[in-house]
Design an enzyme around this catalytic site. Sequence first.
Site, PDB file in Angstrom:
ATOM      1  N   ASN A   1      24.459  -7.221 -44.514  1.00 47.01           N
ATOM      2  CA  ASN A   1      24.369  -6.672 -43.179  1.00 47.01           C
ATOM      3  C   ASN A   1      22.893  -6.583 -42.759  1.00 47.01           C
ATOM      4  O   ASN A   1      22.000  -6.964 -43.509  1.00 47.01           O
ATOM      5  CB  ASN A   1      25.056  -5.300 -43.151  1.00 47.01           C
ATOM      6  CG  ASN A   1      25.660  -4.978 -41.805  1.00 47.01           C
ATOM      7  OD1 ASN A   1      25.027  -5.154 -40.776  1.00 47.01           O
ATOM      8  ND2 ASN A   1      26.892  -4.480 -41.813  1.00 47.01           N
TER       9      ASN A   1
ATOM     10  N   HIS B   1       4.652  -1.115 -59.387  1.00 48.75           N
ATOM     11  CA  HIS B   1       3.215  -0.895 -59.579  1.00 48.75           C
ATOM     12  C   HIS B   1       3.007   0.063 -60.743  1.00 48.75           C
ATOM     13  O   HIS B   1       3.807   0.970 -60.960  1.00 48.75           O
ATOM     14  CB  HIS B   1       2.595  -0.339 -58.296  1.00 48.75           C
ATOM     15  CG  HIS B   1       2.806  -1.244 -57.123  1.00 48.75           C
ATOM     16  ND1 HIS B   1       1.996  -2.314 -56.866  1.00 48.75           N
ATOM     17  CD2 HIS B   1       3.773  -1.259 -56.170  1.00 48.75           C
ATOM     18  CE1 HIS B   1       2.437  -2.938 -55.786  1.00 48.75           C
ATOM     19  NE2 HIS B   1       3.512  -2.323 -55.347  1.00 48.75           N
TER      20      HIS B   1
ATOM     21  N   GLY C   1      25.579   1.118 -47.392  1.00 44.01           N
ATOM     22  CA  GLY C   1      24.366   1.117 -46.596  1.00 44.01           C
ATOM     23  C   GLY C   1      23.244   1.936 -47.205  1.00 44.01           C
ATOM     24  O   GLY C   1      23.469   2.920 -47.912  1.00 44.01           O
TER      25      GLY C   1
ATOM     26  N   ALA D   1      26.806   4.595 -50.465  1.00 45.38           N
ATOM     27  CA  ALA D   1      25.716   4.574 -49.492  1.00 45.38           C
ATOM     28  C   ALA D   1      24.626   5.564 -49.866  1.00 45.38           C
ATOM     29  O   ALA D   1      24.891   6.654 -50.369  1.00 45.38           O
ATOM     30  CB  ALA D   1      26.252   4.887 -48.102  1.00 45.38           C
TER      31      ALA D   1
ATOM     32  N   LYS E   1      24.427   7.290 -60.384  1.00 46.45           N
ATOM     33  CA  LYS E   1      25.142   7.512 -61.648  1.00 46.45           C
ATOM     34  C   LYS E   1      26.605   7.164 -61.451  1.00 46.45           C
ATOM     35  O   LYS E   1      27.137   7.256 -60.342  1.00 46.45           O
ATOM     36  CB  LYS E   1      25.017   8.965 -62.090  1.00 46.45           C
ATOM     37  CG  LYS E   1      23.607   9.347 -62.446  1.00 46.45           C
ATOM     38  CD  LYS E   1      23.512  10.782 -62.899  1.00 46.45           C
ATOM     39  CE  LYS E   1      22.048  11.082 -63.197  1.00 46.45           C
ATOM     40  NZ  LYS E   1      21.804  12.448 -63.513  1.00 46.45           N
TER      41      LYS E   1
ATOM     42  N   ARG F   1      33.031   7.403 -61.363  1.00 48.15           N
ATOM     43  CA  ARG F   1      34.329   7.228 -62.009  1.00 48.15           C
ATOM     44  C   ARG F   1      34.609   5.743 -62.198  1.00 48.15           C
ATOM     45  O   ARG F   1      33.968   4.894 -61.610  1.00 48.15           O
ATOM     46  CB  ARG F   1      35.442   7.866 -61.193  1.00 48.15           C
ATOM     47  CG  ARG F   1      35.683   7.187 -59.839  1.00 48.15           C
ATOM     48  CD  ARG F   1      36.844   7.840 -59.108  1.00 48.15           C
ATOM     49  NE  ARG F   1      37.101   7.250 -57.814  1.00 48.15           N
ATOM     50  CZ  ARG F   1      37.872   6.192 -57.607  1.00 48.15           C
ATOM     51  NH1 ARG F   1      38.442   5.573 -58.603  1.00 48.15           N
ATOM     52  NH2 ARG F   1      38.070   5.741 -56.378  1.00 48.15           N
TER      53      ARG F   1
END
Length: 191
Positions: free
Chosen positions: A83, A113, A140, A158, A178, A181
């Site tokens: 998108n 860096h 998103g 998102a 993380k 499920r």
Amino acid sequence: MTEKEKMIAGELYNSGERELVNERIAAKKLCIEYNNLPYNDFEKKSRLLKRLLGIKGENTWIDPEFYCDYGYNIVIGDNFYANHNCVILDCADVVFGDNVFIGPNCGFYTAGHPIDAETRNSGLEFAHPIKVGSNVWIGGSVCVMPGVTIGDNVVIGAGSVVTKDIPSNVVAVGNPCKVLREITDKDVPEK
């Protein structure tokens, strides 16, 4: 070893070296050309992506604005959709499997860096590859950081910041991202 060879090898390198600067300029010009094409000029958009990307599978669509650093380190499988406002900093390989869907405002950043200020201020940086498996949906405003691998059949929620590897067949969310499920048969809608 050239700065480009160091970059590809994941070592500290100077991104201001002339060859790398010229390659980034060429890629950015192609990105600007791609972003300025009429939305429905599918044929020309496809040709530009073939010139820009390392490998492009069938049925690839990237909504503008799209930006990358080099392009040649990006490998895209079949049925890929990104998108608006996708950024891929491909100083190292960024590999996407088949059937990958990416929400708006997502970034895939192989570049990093040094933490040490003196080294960082000297202009050195590093790059570590990113791999995204097949059948992955990335929501998103997700950021995927250097060196991350995302498995197959994964949903990334998102706003997530993916700093570590995500195994296959899971829903993962958060900052840092993380596993929430596993994906199970209960996730398949009834017909």
